[in-house]
Design a protein around this motif. Structure first.
Motif, PDB file in Angstrom:
ATOM      1  N   GLY C  27       0.824  -1.200   0.000  1.00 34.47           N
ATOM      2  CA  GLY C  27       0.000   0.000   0.000  1.00 34.47           C
ATOM      3  C   GLY C  27       0.858   1.249   0.000  1.00 34.47           C
ATOM      4  N   PHE C  28       1.932   1.204   0.777  1.00 31.85           N
ATOM      5  CA  PHE C  28       2.849   2.345   0.848  1.00 31.85           C
ATOM      6  C   PHE C  28       3.435   2.635  -0.523  1.00 31.85           C
ATOM      7  CE2 PHE C  28       7.530   3.033   1.099  1.00 31.85           C
ATOM      8  CZ  PHE C  28       7.507   4.382   1.369  1.00 31.85           C
ATOM      9  N   ILE C  29       3.877   1.568  -1.192  1.00 37.09           N
ATOM     10  CA  ILE C  29       4.538   1.783  -2.477  1.00 37.09           C
ATOM     11  C   ILE C  29       3.536   2.331  -3.500  1.00 37.09           C
ATOM     12  CG2 ILE C  29       5.670   0.608  -4.394  1.00 37.09           C
ATOM     13  CD1 ILE C  29       6.875  -1.280  -2.235  1.00 37.09           C
ATOM     14  N   LEU C  30       2.355   1.703  -3.544  1.00 40.47           N
ATOM     15  CA  LEU C  30       1.361   2.152  -4.529  1.00 40.47           C
ATOM     16  C   LEU C  30       0.948   3.594  -4.280  1.00 40.47           C
ATOM     17  CD1 LEU C  30      -0.966  -0.961  -4.835  1.00 40.47           C
ATOM     18  CD2 LEU C  30       0.719  -0.134  -6.463  1.00 40.47           C
ATOM     19  N   ASN C  31       0.591   3.874  -3.028  1.00 36.07           N
ATOM     20  CA  ASN C  31       0.114   5.221  -2.728  1.00 36.07           C
ATOM     21  C   ASN C  31       1.227   6.248  -2.807  1.00 36.07           C
ATOM     22  OD1 ASN C  31      -2.599   4.991  -2.426  1.00 36.07           O
ATOM     23  ND2 ASN C  31      -2.480   4.389  -0.279  1.00 36.07           N
ATOM     24  N   GLY C  32       2.442   5.811  -2.408  1.00 36.31           N
ATOM     25  CA  GLY C  32       3.558   6.742  -2.434  1.00 36.31           C
ATOM     26  C   GLY C  32       3.891   7.146  -3.860  1.00 36.31           C
ATOM     27  N   LEU C  33       3.942   6.167  -4.749  1.00 38.46           N
ATOM     28  CA  LEU C  33       4.274   6.493  -6.140  1.00 38.46           C
ATOM     29  C   LEU C  33       3.113   7.172  -6.836  1.00 38.46           C
ATOM     30  CD1 LEU C  33       6.222   3.290  -7.194  1.00 38.46           C
ATOM     31  CD2 LEU C  33       7.138   5.513  -6.527  1.00 38.46           C
ATOM     32  N   GLY C  34       1.899   6.877  -6.347  1.00 39.23           N
ATOM     33  CA  GLY C  34       0.736   7.428  -7.028  1.00 39.23           C
ATOM     34  C   GLY C  34       0.215   8.702  -6.415  1.00 39.23           C
ATOM     35  N   LEU C  42      -9.550   5.865  -4.795  1.00 37.93           N
ATOM     36  CA  LEU C  42      -8.667   4.717  -4.985  1.00 37.93           C
ATOM     37  C   LEU C  42      -7.586   4.698  -3.903  1.00 37.93           C
ATOM     38  CD1 LEU C  42      -8.109   2.335  -6.784  1.00 37.93           C
ATOM     39  CD2 LEU C  42      -6.655   3.782  -8.198  1.00 37.93           C
ATOM     40  N   VAL C  43      -7.082   5.884  -3.588  1.00 35.49           N
ATOM     41  CA  VAL C  43      -6.054   5.979  -2.555  1.00 35.49           C
ATOM     42  C   VAL C  43      -6.570   5.408  -1.238  1.00 35.49           C
ATOM     43  CG1 VAL C  43      -4.834   7.612  -1.089  1.00 35.49           C
ATOM     44  CG2 VAL C  43      -4.828   7.925  -3.554  1.00 35.49           C
ATOM     45  N   SER C  44      -7.769   5.853  -0.841  1.00 32.67           N
ATOM     46  CA  SER C  44      -8.266   5.358   0.444  1.00 32.67           C
ATOM     47  C   SER C  44      -8.603   3.879   0.352  1.00 32.67           C
ATOM     48  CB  SER C  44      -9.437   6.175   0.948  1.00 32.67           C
ATOM     49  OG  SER C  44     -10.178   6.689  -0.106  1.00 32.67           O
ATOM     50  N   LEU C  45      -9.032   3.464  -0.836  1.00 31.67           N
ATOM     51  CA  LEU C  45      -9.341   2.035  -0.990  1.00 31.67           C
ATOM     52  C   LEU C  45      -8.065   1.206  -0.808  1.00 31.67           C
ATOM     53  CD1 LEU C  45     -11.536  -0.021  -1.702  1.00 31.67           C
ATOM     54  CD2 LEU C  45     -10.682   0.061  -4.047  1.00 31.67           C
ATOM     55  N   ILE C  46      -6.983   1.613  -1.482  1.00 37.52           N
ATOM     56  CA  ILE C  46      -5.726   0.861  -1.350  1.00 37.52           C
ATOM     57  C   ILE C  46      -5.272   0.872   0.102  1.00 37.52           C
ATOM     58  CG2 ILE C  46      -3.276   0.850  -1.955  1.00 37.52           C
ATOM     59  CD1 ILE C  46      -4.075   2.077  -4.643  1.00 37.52           C
ATOM     60  N   GLY C  47      -5.283   2.082   0.686  1.00 39.83           N
ATOM     61  CA  GLY C  47      -4.815   2.215   2.062  1.00 39.83           C
ATOM     62  C   GLY C  47      -5.592   1.324   3.005  1.00 39.83           C
ATOM     63  N   CYS C  48      -6.921   1.375   2.918  1.00 37.22           N
ATOM     64  CA  CYS C  48      -7.732   0.634   3.876  1.00 37.22           C
ATOM     65  C   CYS C  48      -7.722  -0.863   3.576  1.00 37.22           C
ATOM     66  CB  CYS C  48      -9.170   1.131   3.864  1.00 37.22           C
ATOM     67  SG  CYS C  48      -9.301   2.852   4.313  1.00 37.22           S
ATOM     68  N   ALA C  49      -7.790  -1.213   2.286  1.00 33.95           N
ATOM     69  CA  ALA C  49      -7.931  -2.621   1.939  1.00 33.95           C
ATOM     70  C   ALA C  49      -6.696  -3.416   2.356  1.00 33.95           C
ATOM     71  CB  ALA C  49      -8.160  -2.770   0.441  1.00 33.95           C
ATOM     72  N   ILE C 112      -8.537   3.476  11.893  1.00 31.21           N
ATOM     73  CA  ILE C 112      -8.031   4.832  11.706  1.00 31.21           C
ATOM     74  C   ILE C 112      -7.813   5.140  10.229  1.00 31.21           C
ATOM     75  CG2 ILE C 112      -6.051   6.313  12.226  1.00 31.21           C
ATOM     76  CD1 ILE C 112      -6.149   5.076  15.041  1.00 31.21           C
ATOM     77  N   HIS C 113      -7.499   4.118   9.450  1.00 31.49           N
ATOM     78  CA  HIS C 113      -7.413   4.347   8.004  1.00 31.49           C
ATOM     79  C   HIS C 113      -8.781   4.760   7.461  1.00 31.49           C
ATOM     80  CE1 HIS C 113      -3.395   2.681   7.902  1.00 31.49           C
ATOM     81  NE2 HIS C 113      -3.334   2.912   6.614  1.00 31.49           N
ATOM     82  N   VAL C 114      -9.792   4.060   7.923  1.00 32.72           N
ATOM     83  CA  VAL C 114     -11.145   4.398   7.441  1.00 32.72           C
ATOM     84  C   VAL C 114     -11.470   5.835   7.819  1.00 32.72           C
ATOM     85  CG1 VAL C 114     -13.580   3.882   7.728  1.00 32.72           C
ATOM     86  CG2 VAL C 114     -11.934   2.017   7.529  1.00 32.72           C
ATOM     87  N   TYR C 115     -11.137   6.172   9.052  1.00 33.91           N
ATOM     88  CA  TYR C 115     -11.401   7.519   9.548  1.00 33.91           C
ATOM     89  C   TYR C 115     -10.657   8.548   8.695  1.00 33.91           C
ATOM     90  CZ  TYR C 115     -11.487  11.299  13.033  1.00 33.91           C
ATOM     91  OH  TYR C 115     -11.640  12.477  13.693  1.00 33.91           O
ATOM     92  N   SER C 116      -9.390   8.221   8.390  1.00 32.67           N
ATOM     93  CA  SER C 116      -8.577   9.167   7.629  1.00 32.67           C
ATOM     94  C   SER C 116      -9.145   9.411   6.246  1.00 32.67           C
ATOM     95  CB  SER C 116      -7.154   8.642   7.468  1.00 32.67           C
ATOM     96  OG  SER C 116      -6.631   8.307   8.709  1.00 32.67           O
ATOM     97  N   ALA C 117      -9.807   8.385   5.688  1.00 37.86           N
ATOM     98  CA  ALA C 117     -10.375   8.557   4.359  1.00 37.86           C
ATOM     99  C   ALA C 117     -11.332   9.736   4.372  1.00 37.86           C
ATOM    100  CB  ALA C 117     -11.094   7.285   3.935  1.00 37.86           C
ATOM    101  N   PHE C 129      -0.173  10.802   2.542  1.00 38.96           N
ATOM    102  CA  PHE C 129      -0.607  10.531   3.912  1.00 38.96           C
ATOM    103  C   PHE C 129      -0.879   9.043   4.113  1.00 38.96           C
ATOM    104  CE2 PHE C 129      -3.866  10.155   7.184  1.00 38.96           C
ATOM    105  CZ  PHE C 129      -3.259  10.836   8.214  1.00 38.96           C
ATOM    106  N   PHE C 130      -1.634   8.475   3.176  1.00 38.94           N
ATOM    107  CA  PHE C 130      -1.931   7.046   3.311  1.00 38.94           C
ATOM    108  C   PHE C 130      -0.670   6.201   3.171  1.00 38.94           C
ATOM    109  CE2 PHE C 130      -6.364   8.072   3.199  1.00 38.94           C
ATOM    110  CZ  PHE C 130      -6.914   7.044   3.943  1.00 38.94           C
ATOM    111  N   ALA C 131       0.211   6.656   2.299  1.00 42.06           N
ATOM    112  CA  ALA C 131       1.460   5.913   2.137  1.00 42.06           C
ATOM    113  C   ALA C 131       2.219   5.867   3.462  1.00 42.06           C
ATOM    114  CB  ALA C 131       2.315   6.576   1.066  1.00 42.06           C
ATOM    115  N   TYR C 132       2.323   7.009   4.109  1.00 40.58           N
ATOM    116  CA  TYR C 132       3.048   7.047   5.377  1.00 40.58           C
ATOM    117  C   TYR C 132       2.359   6.192   6.436  1.00 40.58           C
ATOM    118  CZ  TYR C 132       5.841  11.012   3.659  1.00 40.58           C
ATOM    119  OH  TYR C 132       6.680  11.816   2.962  1.00 40.58           O
ATOM    120  N   LEU C 133       1.021   6.293   6.474  1.00 44.97           N
ATOM    121  CA  LEU C 133       0.302   5.492   7.472  1.00 44.97           C
ATOM    122  C   LEU C 133       0.569   4.002   7.246  1.00 44.97           C
ATOM    123  CD1 LEU C 133      -3.306   6.772   8.181  1.00 44.97           C
ATOM    124  CD2 LEU C 133      -1.305   6.949   9.611  1.00 44.97           C
ATOM    125  N   ASN C 134       0.542   3.594   5.974  1.00 43.48           N
ATOM    126  CA  ASN C 134       0.794   2.190   5.665  1.00 43.48           C
ATOM    127  C   ASN C 134       2.224   1.800   6.028  1.00 43.48           C
ATOM    128  OD1 ASN C 134      -1.742   1.855   4.786  1.00 43.48           O
ATOM    129  ND2 ASN C 134      -1.250   1.469   2.659  1.00 43.48           N
TER     130      ASN C 134
END
Lengths: 483, 110, 653
Positions: C27-34, C42-49, C112-117, C129-134
């Motif tokens: 998740g970190f890699i996907l969200n970080g690069l994206g 999509l970002v929150s979906l990747i992060g949470c899923a 907390i990921h859900v909340y962050s979304a 943000f999601f990348a760092y959380l992941n």
């Protein structure tokens, strides 16, 4: 033969580059350096780490009547150093692409000449050959710095040149003395030096003669004062060559020509060296905290890192030595990367003052990521390359003396202080007039940074790839020292 | 005839040659030290060379060793060459500064 | 003899174990690069899923572990660093403690990921943000799953990095950046202690791997040997940094500069409890060093008290919660210090529930108030934010120790152990919990009761948060309500303490090493009831006082400009500890840095080097006067020299 090829290919390429005109020279130089790297990889593929004797060895008489041979070959440590050199030089050449240096053919030819000198230092198995290459490596870098450097280049490079020559003359004197101690018709072969069993008092002073040369090159506190000025005044490629590879000559010299040659001298003086090194770590780190010039900051951080390597290898335990070897690779990679990033920043903003920078990260996601990763490698975050080295080195120092280990460990705190301060000042905050309109990395810049970052993680995640190459050589070295 | 030369030389005691050549040599040295004219200095140098030649010849005769005389020939040859070069230099100096006073030639100072 | 931990060669299990940390990394890699390229949904979906998947796998591992007879096992991946006898494997150890932490980290992490979304949906750098959380979850999972101290250190530093990145997430603000830097550096001070502890462990036991170390440690004879004290103290220094104990706690309140979900996840629920995890993991070492345990207990208690007093006077909603976190962490260390290991982890768990809840509630309030954090400008919010209010109330009740909410059970159990150990400490703990109840209800009353004190604009903007934010609040509120039943006290029947029974095997080595120390206190039920009664009474009194002050009398804390009484001023300014550190550490360091550079380096060391050069130049300058250019003088010198040599040769030599 591969060793000889490695040694002479860059010199040959340099001659060709010298004959070229215009900016095409850099492309030829880059290709030549890549070929050199390919040769080194080929050598690695055929290398057997378990064999402790030098491999790809070549021993032909050079000055036969004096017992001086053209004797080259590689063990695990040499091979890693050769790999480091051949890996970094293409990147350094590539990093210079964006500058249009005047007389490019001379510039790139000098870099390639220097590569021959550096490889020569790492593969020589004869004291006089080693000395020869030791000085050969100095000449091109002197010219690069003195011709293409900053404002104070003449004064600063002159001091650098004289200082290092001063040190190496002591080394030459020690070599001559050792040479006359060898039995029979005298020889300067490394094995003959290893077999000398001198009494401890003469080993004591030979130790200092040799150590002086290596300590100036590394540099170890208090022989370091040429270094920040030289790094600051040199053009970026020269700074990278100096910090990334050339200072490893000093450490390699200690490993190959100091520890096994005068083990009794080492056992007399190792505590002094450790204390000097540890003072250097803390001292240089503390100074780095307040530096405003980015290059100078990294220069001081480099002194701190090298201090730790030096402390580690003088502990004479396996963790310390292996840590030193792996940290040489890591430091080379990180410091070249950091200097390159500073060069990128400098070439866009025309300043290296932290206070005039800021906010760069807002428009440069790619640069931020690369900078961050190299920085983390440098502050030894686990899973990056710096951690493996620092962990082993500190562990070695701690085993030597708990208190030394604790004080040397301050580097992980102070390193974070100055590095984060730098990163924050340069990348975060609001944009300044200098950083307005800062553009992200170009393709060429990425091409330099990507291999470096890959190596940061490779060494961080799979250090055994490299540790296993040097391990038999290190164990062999220790057995010679402790015999 | 030629064989008798050593005998003729030996008619004078060796000490006399020694004193004489020493005296010649010292005169030469003092001349070099004190005179200012380059040509005179040059002559004094020749005097010193000749004092040595004399001594070599004398000793060669007394010890029946021809090597000494061989050396004398060498020295004479060298001295001849030296005169050529030296005088040429002095002439050049004179042309440049209209004098052969060596005290004026201190351009190499400091 | 406890069971030796065996490697598990089951490939599928190994893969599953690896996936737990690897999915967040993905998740970190996907969200970080994206970042800024991917759509926000999509970002929150990747992060949470990815995190949800980790959580589900953790549950599976947990069930599988229990089903297979609760045997701890190792999962080896590869040799990471091997030099001589120092062998560090990249491997995981799965046991009860690990599984518990994994569930907690991924579970709360998911919420907390859900909340962050919802919370971060307006931020342009949501992907980052999601990348760092992941990445944080990846590091935290390495920390708890690693099978040796170095792996723990890897996670330990990794979470520190993520904390740094997330505190300084809004990096245009210099104050935030300074807070981030401070957090990282203070943590590094602790990390040095940890690292030295690891070295000492390696020297002492010849390994850094848990099974070997614990086995060797259980054979140690003699209690309180210097080396054991040194090891445990050094490790504890690490814990002090990460878990914000005195004297290294000042970074945590500053860390509130980060986005609120970060405060909830990293600076309340998970990362800061890493220190407790570490001590608990090393319980066999700690029972061999009672002196260290005493130190821990004292530091924990003092931290709890100091932080609680500071909390009394803070007006920033997040700062109050931050000091409350420090204080609660102090409680946990107090529990560790009196060897109430299970009570400590029990409190970690309940605290994770209710403190995450409180922080997320605070985040919801801040979100509604358009980023206002000062409670003096709030008031009466319960009308606008009903769900937030109710859940926040539950959290507050839980932290204050009102039955039957989670905090009551864990805190009561903890204090009961302290009571057994040392009555004075118990009084201190009670005092701290009194203050806790007071300042938490002060916060609640000032925020949700009375009249709205903010601007018209803010009032206009007030709204309940979206479902993605209220859903985690509700789940956490439920957990805060029922979480305490995991550890029912003995008065309700033997073996009702599910958690303690579950964790019992992790103390096996400690029992061999120093069994006497681990004996559970036998308390009669009357005392137990009495202690419960006292803690509840204390909390209720505190709540009543707060109610009278802030609801009946409608007091509002003094504005910035008001003059405060000396004591109030002292605690309002956090005992001036930051200023003290600045004066005795930061400024001197800066001064030394300048002095080293200007005077020692440039003048002294370089002066000596340049002095050599100058000496040579000077000699040349002096000797050149001999070069007069007068040839006869040269000849004279020559003649005299020759004469001298001849003279010496004939008459002296």
């Amino acid at each position: 033969m591969i060793t000889a090829l490695l040694l002479f290919w860059p010199a040959l390429a340099a001659l060709v580059v010298l004959l070229l005109k215009g900016q095409g020279a850099k492309k030829v130089a880059f290709v030549a350096a890549l070929v050199e790297f390919a040769i080194a990889l080929f050598a690695t593929a055929g290398f057997t780490p378990e064999v402790t004797a030098p491999q790809y060895a070549l021993d032909i008489p050079w000055i036969a009547s004096a017992g001086i041979g053209f004797s080259i070959g590689m063990d695990g440590i040499s091979l890693l150093m050769v790999l480091l050199t051949t890996f970094l030089i293409p990147l350094i050449i590539l990093s210079a692409f964006k500058h249009d240096y005047k007389n490019p053919n001379v510039f790139y030819a000098l870099i390639l000449f220097m590569q021959t000198g550096l490889i020569g230092v790492f593969v020589s198995l004869d004291a006089f050959l080693f000395y020869f290459f030791w000085e050969v490596a100095l000449i091109p870098i002197y010219f690069i710095a003195a011709i293409w450097g900053g404002e104070n280049r003449i004064k600063v490079t002159f001091k650098f040149f004289v200082y290092t020559i001063f040190g190496s003359l002591f080394m030459l004197a020690a070599f001559v003395y050792l040479y006359f101690q060898t039995p029979g018709t005298h020889t300067s072969n490394v094995n003959a030096f290893y077999q000398l069993a001198l009494d401890s008092s003469s080993q004591g002073w030979i130790f200092w003669f040799l150590f002086l040369a290596f300590a100036i090159k590394m540099p170890v506190f208090p022989f370091h004062t040429w270094q920040p000025d030289t790094y600051t005044e040199s053009p970026a490629p020269a700074t990278m060559l100096l910090s990334g590879i050339m200072l490893k000559m000093g450490i390699y010299g200690v490993l190959r020509w100091l520890l096994p040659v005068v083990p009794l001298g080492v056992s007399q003086w190792d505590e002094v060296v450790l204390i000097l090194s540890i003072i250097g770590i803390v001292y240089a780190s503390v100074i780095a905290i307040r530096q405003q010039d980015l290059k100078r900051l990294i220069a001081y951080s480099s002194i701190a890192h090298v201090g730790l390597i030096s402390a580690g290898i003088f502990t004479l335990n396996e963790q310390g030595l292996q840590g030193g070897v792996i940290q040489m690779l890591s430091h080379g990679i990180n410091v070249v990367g950091l200097f390159f990033i500073i060069d990128i920043i400098y070439s866009r903003t025309k300043t290296r003052e932290i206070s005039s920078l800021g906010g760069i990260t807002q428009t440069t996601p790619a640069l931020s990521i690369f900078f961050m990763i190299l920085l983390l490698g440098s502050v030894a975050l686990p899973l990056t390359n710096g951690f493996v080295g620092e962990f082993l080195l500190l562990s070695g120092v701690f085993q030597f003396n708990n208190y030394f280990g604790a004080i040397a460990g301050l580097t992980i705190i102070l390193g974070a202080v100055y590095m984060l301060r730098m990163f924050q000042g340069v990348m975060f905050g609001n944009k300044s007039t200098h950083t307005e309109g800062f553009t992200d990395l170009t393709f060429t810049e990425m091409a330099v940074l990507i291999p470096l970052v890959i190596m940061v993680f490779w060494i961080g995640l799979f250090p055994n790839t490299f540790l296993s190459i040097s391990e038999p050589a290190v164990i062999n070295l220790l057995s010679i020292i402790k015999r | 005839m030629m064989n008798q030369i050593p005998e003729v030389i030996r008619t004078v005691p060796l000490e006399y040659y020694l004193y004489f050549s020493t005296a010649l040599f010292v005169i030469g040295v003092i001349g070099v030290l004190t005179r200012r004219n380059a040509i005179v200095i040059f002559m004094c140098v020749e005097l010193m060379l000749n004092s040595v030649n004399l001594l070599l010849t004398a000793l060669s005769a007394y010890r029946s060793d021809p090597n000494g005389q061989v050396f004398v020939f060498f020295i004479m040859a060298v001295a001849a060459a030296e005169v050529c070069v030296g005088l040429a230099i002095i002439v050049m100096i004179y042309r440049n500064i209209r004098s052969t006073d060596v005290q004026l030639l201190n351009y190499l100072k400091w | 003899m406890p069971e030796i931990v065996m490697p598990n060669n089951n490939q599928e299990m190994a893969l599953l174990c690896l996936l737990v940390p690897l999915l967040p990394l993905l998740g970190f890699i996907l969200n970080g690069l994206g970042n800024r390229k991917l759509a926000k949904g999509l970002v929150s979906l990747i992060g949470c899923a990815t995190v949800l998947a980790s959580f589900l796998i953790s549950i599976y591992l947990f069930l599988d572990f229990t089903a297979n007879g609760s045997k701890p096992y190792l999962v080896d991946f590869y040799d990471w660093i091997s030099v001589g006898t120092l062998q560090i494997g990249f491997s995981f150890m799965i046991d009860q403690l690990t599984l518990l932490m994994m569930l907690m980290v991924t579970g709360i992490g998911f919420l907390i990921h859900v909340y962050s979304a919802g919370y971060m949906s307006h931020d342009e750098n949501m992907g980052k943000f999601f990348a760092y959380l992941n990445l944080f979850l990846f590091s935290m999972l390495l920390l708890v799953m690693g099978s040796n101290y170095v792996m723990m250190f890897v996670g330990w530093e990794g979470v520190g990095l993520c904390s740094y990145l997330l505190i300084g997430f809004w990096n245009k603000n210099t104050n935030y950046n300074n807070a981030a830097k401070k957090a990282f550096i203070m943590n590094r001070i602790g990390d040095l202690g940890f690292l030295l502890g690891i070295f000492l462990i390696f020297i002492t036991f010849g390994s850094v791997s848990y099974p070997q170390v614990f086995l060797e440690a259980s054979k140690v004879t003699g209690i309180d040997t210097p080396v054991m004290i040194a090891i445990t103290l050094l490790l504890f220094v690490g814990a002090m940094g990460k878990s914000a104990q005195l004297p290294l706690f000042t970074w945590l309140p500053d860390a509130m500069a980060g986005p609120t979900p970060v405060s909830a996840l990293i600076h309340a629920a998970t990362m800061v409890t890493a220190g407790i995890y570490m001590v608990l993991r090393s319980n066999v070492l700690y029972v061999l060093a009672p002196t260290t345990l005493d130190v821990i207990a004292v530091i924990g208690l003092v931290t709890a008290l100091v932080a609680a007093t500071i909390g009394l006077a803070q007006n920033d909603i997040k700062k109050v919660l931050a000091y409350s976190t420090v204080s609660q962490l102090g409680f946990m260390f107090l529990a560790l210090g009196v060897m109430a290991f299970s009570s400590s982890i029990f409190h970690v768990l309940t605290h994770a529930f209710f403190k995450a809840l409180l922080f997320l509630g605070a985040g919801s309030v801040i979100h509604a108030m358009s980023n206002e954090q000062d409670i003096r400008s709030m008031g009466g919010l319960r009308k606008w934010l009903p769900i937030t209010f109710i859940t926040f109330l539950i959290g507050t009740l839980a932290i204050s120790g009102i039955p039957p909410f989670a905090g009551f059970f864990s805190k009561d159990e903890l204090l009961a152990h302290v009571y057994e150990h040392n009555k004075i400490m118990w009084v201190g703990g009670l005092l701290a919990s009194f203050m806790t109840a007071f300042y938490m209800f002060r916060l609640l009353f000032l925020t949700f009761f009375g009249k709205f004190r903010g601007t018209e604009e803010q009032r206009h903007h007030l709204h309940e948060s979206p479902a993605s934010m209220t859903f985690p609040l509700i789940v956490l509120a439920i957990l805060s309500t029922i979480g305490g039943f995991l550890g029912l006290p003995a008065v309700f029947g033997e073996n009702m303490h599910v958690l303690q029974n579950y964790l019992n095997p992790i103390y096996d080595f400690a029992r061999i090493a120093n069994g006497a120390a681990l004996e559970a206190p036998h308390m009669d039920h009357a005392t137990e009831y009495m202690l419960m009664g006292i803690s509840v009474a204390v909390a209720v009194v505190a709540i009543i006082i707060a109610y009278v002050m802030y609801v009946k009398k409608d007091t509002v804390p003094a504005p910035e400009t008001a003059k405060l009484s000396p004591i109030h001023n002292l605690i309002y300014n956090k005992y001036y500890i930051d200023e003290l550190y600045d004066a005795i550490i930061v400024r001197p360091l800066m001064a030394i840095s300048t002095a080293f550079h200007r005077f020692i380096d440039v003048i002294l060391v370089d002066g000596i080097v340049n002095g050599f050069g100058k000496f040579v130049m000077l000699s040349g300058r002096t000797l050149r006067y001999a070069q007069s250019g007068v040839i006869s003088f040269y000849v004279l010198v020559m003649v005299f020299s020759i004469a001298l040599i001849l003279f010496l040769n004939f008459f002296i030599g």
